[in-house]
Design a protein around this motif. Structure first.
Motif, PDB file in Angstrom:
ATOM      1  N   ARG A 250     -14.916  -9.137  -3.024  1.00  0.00           N
ATOM      2  CA  ARG A 250     -13.679  -9.897  -3.181  1.00  0.00           C
ATOM      3  C   ARG A 250     -13.714 -11.193  -2.676  1.00  0.00           C
ATOM      4  NH1 ARG A 250      -8.711  -6.929  -3.361  1.00  0.00           N
ATOM      5  NH2 ARG A 250      -7.406  -8.033  -1.992  1.00  0.00           N
TER       6      ARG A 250
ATOM      7  N   ASP B 150       2.405   1.755  -3.296  1.00  0.00           N
ATOM      8  CA  ASP B 150       1.306   1.772  -4.539  1.00  0.00           C
ATOM      9  C   ASP B 150       1.647   0.442  -5.545  1.00  0.00           C
ATOM     10  OD1 ASP B 150      -1.044   2.614  -5.841  1.00  0.00           O
ATOM     11  OD2 ASP B 150       0.208   3.856  -7.319  1.00  0.00           O
TER      12      ASP B 150
ATOM     13  N   PRO C  22      -7.172 -12.417  -3.212  1.00  0.00           N
ATOM     14  CA  PRO C  22      -6.848 -11.279  -2.498  1.00  0.00           C
ATOM     15  C   PRO C  22      -6.009 -11.651  -1.315  1.00  0.00           C
ATOM     16  CG  PRO C  22      -9.277 -12.377  -2.222  1.00  0.00           C
ATOM     17  CD  PRO C  22      -8.544 -13.004  -3.440  1.00  0.00           C
TER      18      PRO C  22
ATOM     19  N   LEU D 237     -16.467   0.148   3.078  1.00  0.00           N
ATOM     20  CA  LEU D 237     -15.479  -1.328   2.575  1.00  0.00           C
ATOM     21  C   LEU D 237     -16.542  -2.557   2.548  1.00  0.00           C
ATOM     22  CD1 LEU D 237     -12.257  -0.987   4.535  1.00  0.00           C
ATOM     23  CD2 LEU D 237     -12.842  -0.221   2.100  1.00  0.00           C
TER      24      LEU D 237
ATOM     25  N   ARG E  10       0.649  -1.341   0.027  1.00  0.00           N
ATOM     26  CA  ARG E  10       0.025   0.143  -0.280  1.00  0.00           C
ATOM     27  C   ARG E  10       0.846   1.360   0.052  1.00  0.00           C
ATOM     28  NH1 ARG E  10      -5.318   0.837   0.447  1.00  0.00           N
ATOM     29  NH2 ARG E  10      -5.911   2.576   1.127  1.00  0.00           N
TER      30      ARG E  10
ATOM     31  N   GLY F 229     -12.452  -5.673  -9.414  1.00  0.00           N
ATOM     32  CA  GLY F 229     -12.770  -3.998  -9.715  1.00  0.00           C
ATOM     33  C   GLY F 229     -14.078  -3.973 -10.488  1.00  0.00           C
TER      34      GLY F 229
ATOM     35  N   ARG G 193     -14.596   6.076   2.617  1.00  0.00           N
ATOM     36  CA  ARG G 193     -14.938   4.688   1.991  1.00  0.00           C
ATOM     37  C   ARG G 193     -15.500   3.636   2.697  1.00  0.00           C
ATOM     38  NH1 ARG G 193     -10.077   1.214  -0.546  1.00  0.00           N
ATOM     39  NH2 ARG G 193     -11.173  -0.216  -2.146  1.00  0.00           N
TER      40      ARG G 193
ATOM     41  N   ARG H 248      -6.577  -4.584   1.655  1.00  0.00           N
ATOM     42  CA  ARG H 248      -8.144  -4.537   1.086  1.00  0.00           C
ATOM     43  C   ARG H 248      -7.771  -4.358  -0.373  1.00  0.00           C
ATOM     44  NH1 ARG H 248      -6.645  -0.570   4.383  1.00  0.00           N
ATOM     45  NH2 ARG H 248      -7.025   1.707   3.743  1.00  0.00           N
ATOM     46  N   ASP H 249      -6.875  -4.035  -0.836  1.00  0.00           N
ATOM     47  CA  ASP H 249      -6.763  -3.532  -2.376  1.00  0.00           C
ATOM     48  C   ASP H 249      -5.515  -4.340  -2.959  1.00  0.00           C
ATOM     49  OD1 ASP H 249      -8.834  -1.473  -2.298  1.00  0.00           O
ATOM     50  OD2 ASP H 249      -7.409  -0.325  -1.309  1.00  0.00           O
TER      51      ASP H 249
ATOM     52  N   HIS I 296     -17.203  -3.761  -0.776  1.00  0.00           N
ATOM     53  CA  HIS I 296     -15.713  -4.021  -1.533  1.00  0.00           C
ATOM     54  C   HIS I 296     -15.260  -5.473  -1.022  1.00  0.00           C
ATOM     55  CE1 HIS I 296     -11.685  -3.348  -2.661  1.00  0.00           C
ATOM     56  NE2 HIS I 296     -11.076  -3.600  -1.377  1.00  0.00           N
ATOM     57  N   ARG I 297     -15.545  -5.516   0.326  1.00  0.00           N
ATOM     58  CA  ARG I 297     -15.085  -6.835   0.695  1.00  0.00           C
ATOM     59  C   ARG I 297     -15.992  -7.938   0.232  1.00  0.00           C
ATOM     60  NH1 ARG I 297     -13.635  -9.432   6.954  1.00  0.00           N
ATOM     61  NH2 ARG I 297     -11.922 -10.849   5.915  1.00  0.00           N
TER      62      ARG I 297
ATOM     63  N   PRO J  88      -0.211  -2.828  -6.632  1.00  0.00           N
ATOM     64  CA  PRO J  88      -1.531  -3.539  -6.558  1.00  0.00           C
ATOM     65  C   PRO J  88      -1.430  -5.051  -6.504  1.00  0.00           C
ATOM     66  CG  PRO J  88      -1.052  -2.884  -8.807  1.00  0.00           C
ATOM     67  CD  PRO J  88      -0.069  -2.282  -7.731  1.00  0.00           C
TER      68      PRO J  88
END
Length: 453
Positions: free
Chosen positions: A436, A114, A152, A429, A111, A444, A427, A160-161, A432-433, A116
């Motif tokens: 995933r 940056d 993931p 989550l 993170r 995405g 944001r 998380r990302d 999002h989770r 991914p």
């Protein structure tokens, strides 16, 4: 049979995408060989790598091993971060604790830089050992799917990302060491890899015996390959079923149509419930299917129940609401609630694994709403939220007045003619989770599809 380099290159061509690439390397034979192979691939394709290595501080040699990785990375022309596990301690469950800590450290570093995706050097032998260990522990056919080539990060919320890539799952441990031998590159031999105190090492020895009887690691890994598409199909079926019975709420809950829920076949229903409970609870670990069965029965019967970090409550028209369990979030008489905040290097904060707060929101005072709704001037904004969920809502206060409620878009009166925009500062989550958990390989695109629905 393809050479190891060709196999790894083909996997990277398929999986690596277009963004920056991280690679985890311990200095052992598997990860060091992957570093050399990934370096060759990156130069051929105009890509760059960022190397991450973890000093677990469990052995005197660990610092020198981390420096070995850093020196190899520099020689290959890549940046390298040495990460440190500051809370390491020997004792029961050491390998599991070290693995969890390693994933958190790697996720935080990715993170920060940056990155991914993160390359991991799990091999076909690791796959066979993982399958055998899960089955020996009483796992079902889902346990035999083993590790996915793309998944993931298990670190939540830190990862998380982040997506883990495993380009060596079709390559044996011996093949990777042969890569190093041909290059004249030494590698680290961790003495724990020969310590029979650890279940994985004992299983490794047992698999050698099975191999002599014809049940080779290659065949066990092939079983995982065959079952993987079935599990992915089950998860996609759960995703499609969710569109018929489920509405996720940005404030942190979910509304469920019980009649539509009952029409889903049980196996898919539990897969859907596992993703939903993980998302609404925000907890790092997912509950077992056995622990989910009482919640499933409660949904079928339309009756309230608490468990696995969530609570179910009735609503009109055969619908139920799933919310974060009040006791788990706020604490109980006999149990203090855990610290809900995770602070990150970029200044962002994550609350209860369910909301990410940007660094721009640092001047606000963040906490749960509380039973008295202290500081709230417009109570009508809460009409869309069940009463039992309101005390646990995440709110921001300025000078004691609530100026923002996470997941609720309505503007609140701040008292000084300033506007506070939730979408810019918070944001959610949960969706999002949820996505995933069910569709990690195309997450995405599915997030956008969910939000547009």
């Amino acid at each position: 049979m393809l050479a190891p380099a060709d196999t790894v290159f083909a996997a990277l061509d398929e999986l690596a995408g277009d963004g920056r690439i991280g690679i985890a390397c311990s200095g052992g034979g598997d990860s060091l060989a992957l570093l050399f192979l990934a370096s060759d691939w990156a130069r051929q394709n105009g890509r760059s790598l960022h190397v991450l290595t973890v000093d677990h501080r469990l052995r005197e040699e660990s610092r020198a091993e981390a420096e070995l990785v850093a020196s190899v990375a520099r020689r290959l022309g890549w940046e390298c971060d040495v990460l440190h596990w500051d809370t390491a301690r020997p004792g029961h469950g050491l390998q599991a604790r070290a693995r969890a800590a390693r994933h958190v450290l790697l996720a935080r570093a990715c993170r920060q830089h940056d990155l991914p995706v993160l390359l991991m050097a799990h091999t076909r032998d690791d796959q066979a050992e993982t399958v055998a260990l899960r089955l020996a522990a009483g796992g079902s056919w889902r346990s035999a799917t083993g590790m996915s080539c793309q998944a993931p990060s298990p670190a939540w919320p830190e990862g998380r990302d982040l997506v883990l890539l495993r380009p060596c799952l079709d390559v044996s441990r011996a093949d990777l060491r042969d890569v190093l031998v041909r290059r004249g590159a030494p590698w680290v031999e961790d003495p724990s890899n020969a310590d029979r105190h650890y279940a994985r090492i004992r299983m490794r020895d047992r698999l050698m015996v099975l191999g002599e009887a014809g049940v080779s690691s290659h065949r066990i890994a092939a079983l995982a390959d065959a079952l993987g598409p079935i599990q992915r199909a089950e998860r996609q079926s759960a995703w499609l079923a969710a569109r018929t019975c489920l509405v996720l709420k940005d404030w942190g809950g979910a509304e469920i149509d019980c009649a539509a829920w009952a029409r889903i076949v049980p196996a898919v229903r539990l897969t859907l419930l596992e993703a939903l409970v993980s998302a609404v609870s925000g907890q790092a670990l997912s509950p077992s299917r056995a622990r989910l069965e009482p919640l499933d029965a409660a949904l079928l019967a339309g009756r309230p129940l608490s468990g696995c970090g969530v609570g179910l409550m009735g609503r009109a028209e055969a619908r139920m609401i799933m919310v974060r369990d009040r006791g788990a979030l706020l604490g109980r008489v006999d149990h203090r609630a855990p610290e809900p905040w995770r602070i990150e290097a970029d200044g962002a904060r994550v609350f209860d694994g369910r909301f990410e707060i940007t660094a721009d929101a640092s001047e606000l005072e963040w906490s749960v709403m509380g039973d008295t709704y202290e500081g709230l001037q417009m109570r009508a904004i809460l009409d869309a939220v069940p009463g039992a969920a309101r005390p646990g809502l995440l709110v921001a206060r300025r000078e004691g007045r609530i100026v923002l409620i996470a997941g609720l878009d309505a503007e609140l009166e701040t008292g000084n003619n300033e506007s506070v925009t939730a979408a810019r500062l918070v944001r959610p989550l949960v969706a999002h989770r949820f996505c995933r958990r069910l569709l990690p390989q195309t997450a995405g695109r599915w997030f956008d599809a969910w939000e547009a629905a």
